[in-house]
Scaffold this motif. Sequence first.
Motif, PDB file in Angstrom:
ATOM      1  N   THR A   1      20.082  19.679  38.387  1.00  0.00           N
ATOM      2  CA  THR A   1      19.414  18.394  38.563  1.00  0.00           C
ATOM      3  C   THR A   1      18.245  18.572  39.520  1.00  0.00           C
ATOM      4  OG1 THR A   1      20.746  17.761  40.452  1.00  0.00           O
ATOM      5  CG2 THR A   1      21.573  17.134  38.282  1.00  0.00           C
ATOM      6  N   SER A   2      17.411  17.589  39.555  1.00  0.00           N
ATOM      7  CA  SER A   2      16.304  17.577  40.501  1.00  0.00           C
ATOM      8  C   SER A   2      16.531  16.415  41.464  1.00  0.00           C
ATOM      9  CB  SER A   2      14.969  17.413  39.771  1.00  0.00           C
ATOM     10  OG  SER A   2      13.917  17.437  40.705  1.00  0.00           O
ATOM     11  N   TRP A   3      17.295  16.675  42.525  1.00  0.00           N
ATOM     12  CA  TRP A   3      17.664  15.638  43.487  1.00  0.00           C
ATOM     13  C   TRP A   3      16.443  14.947  44.094  1.00  0.00           C
ATOM     14  CZ3 TRP A   3      22.550  14.157  43.717  1.00  0.00           C
ATOM     15  CH2 TRP A   3      23.539  15.050  43.332  1.00  0.00           C
ATOM     16  N   ARG A   4      15.418  15.718  44.329  1.00  0.00           N
ATOM     17  CA  ARG A   4      14.240  15.178  45.004  1.00  0.00           C
ATOM     18  C   ARG A   4      13.592  14.032  44.241  1.00  0.00           C
ATOM     19  NH1 ARG A   4      10.060  18.054  48.535  1.00  0.00           N
ATOM     20  NH2 ARG A   4      11.922  19.243  48.909  1.00  0.00           N
ATOM     21  N   SER A   5      13.599  14.124  42.911  1.00  0.00           N
ATOM     22  CA  SER A   5      12.935  13.083  42.119  1.00  0.00           C
ATOM     23  C   SER A   5      13.882  11.967  41.688  1.00  0.00           C
ATOM     24  CB  SER A   5      12.288  13.708  40.886  1.00  0.00           C
ATOM     25  OG  SER A   5      13.276  14.283  40.056  1.00  0.00           O
ATOM     26  N   ASN A   6      15.172  12.086  41.969  1.00  0.00           N
ATOM     27  CA  ASN A   6      16.126  11.053  41.594  1.00  0.00           C
ATOM     28  C   ASN A   6      15.981   9.863  42.539  1.00  0.00           C
ATOM     29  OD1 ASN A   6      18.594   9.482  41.527  1.00  0.00           O
ATOM     30  ND2 ASN A   6      19.457  11.133  40.287  1.00  0.00           N
ATOM     31  N   PRO A   7      15.680   8.671  42.014  1.00  0.00           N
ATOM     32  CA  PRO A   7      15.442   7.510  42.878  1.00  0.00           C
ATOM     33  C   PRO A   7      16.674   7.068  43.674  1.00  0.00           C
ATOM     34  CG  PRO A   7      15.536   6.833  40.575  1.00  0.00           C
ATOM     35  CD  PRO A   7      15.553   8.342  40.593  1.00  0.00           C
ATOM     36  N   ASN A   8      17.864   7.512  43.251  1.00  0.00           N
ATOM     37  CA  ASN A   8      19.072   7.150  43.989  1.00  0.00           C
ATOM     38  C   ASN A   8      19.365   8.085  45.159  1.00  0.00           C
ATOM     39  OD1 ASN A   8      19.781   4.910  42.342  1.00  0.00           O
ATOM     40  ND2 ASN A   8      20.415   6.357  40.773  1.00  0.00           N
ATOM     41  N   PHE A   9      18.729   9.227  45.175  1.00  0.00           N
ATOM     42  CA  PHE A   9      19.014  10.205  46.217  1.00  0.00           C
ATOM     43  C   PHE A   9      17.787  10.573  47.048  1.00  0.00           C
ATOM     44  CE2 PHE A   9      22.299  10.875  43.039  1.00  0.00           C
ATOM     45  CZ  PHE A   9      23.421  10.803  43.825  1.00  0.00           C
ATOM     46  N   LEU A  10      16.661  10.799  46.374  1.00  0.00           N
ATOM     47  CA  LEU A  10      15.414  11.200  47.043  1.00  0.00           C
ATOM     48  C   LEU A  10      15.630  12.407  47.954  1.00  0.00           C
ATOM     49  CD1 LEU A  10      14.001   7.664  47.830  1.00  0.00           C
ATOM     50  CD2 LEU A  10      13.402   9.172  45.939  1.00  0.00           C
TER      51      LEU A  10
ATOM     52  N   THR B   1      18.801  15.264  49.296  1.00  0.00           N
ATOM     53  CA  THR B   1      20.071  15.042  49.987  1.00  0.00           C
ATOM     54  C   THR B   1      20.292  16.105  51.046  1.00  0.00           C
ATOM     55  OG1 THR B   1      21.320  16.386  48.431  1.00  0.00           O
ATOM     56  CG2 THR B   1      21.149  14.036  47.948  1.00  0.00           C
TER      57      THR B   1
END
Length: 75
Positions: A4-13, A15
């Motif tokens: 996954t790409s955590w950085r671009s996920n709006p729920n995580f930005l 982690t």
Amino acid sequence: MYRTSWRSNPNFLGTYSYASTKTRPKHWEMMAKPIFETNWYFCGEHTTSRYRGSVHGAYLSGIFASKCLKKKGGA
């Protein structure tokens, strides 16, 4: 592999995990347990209490996952 790409996920930005004063070794052991139904393995420094926060801990968790897969007849 599931990536996954955590950085671009709006729920995580992005982690970051950290241990609290209530964290115990059993919590890291729980994170290291494979989810056999899905063949998912959580690897990384956060899955070991002995080498927590180190590259060596991440390395050892990858070795553990590899051995588990070989035992199951995977990879």
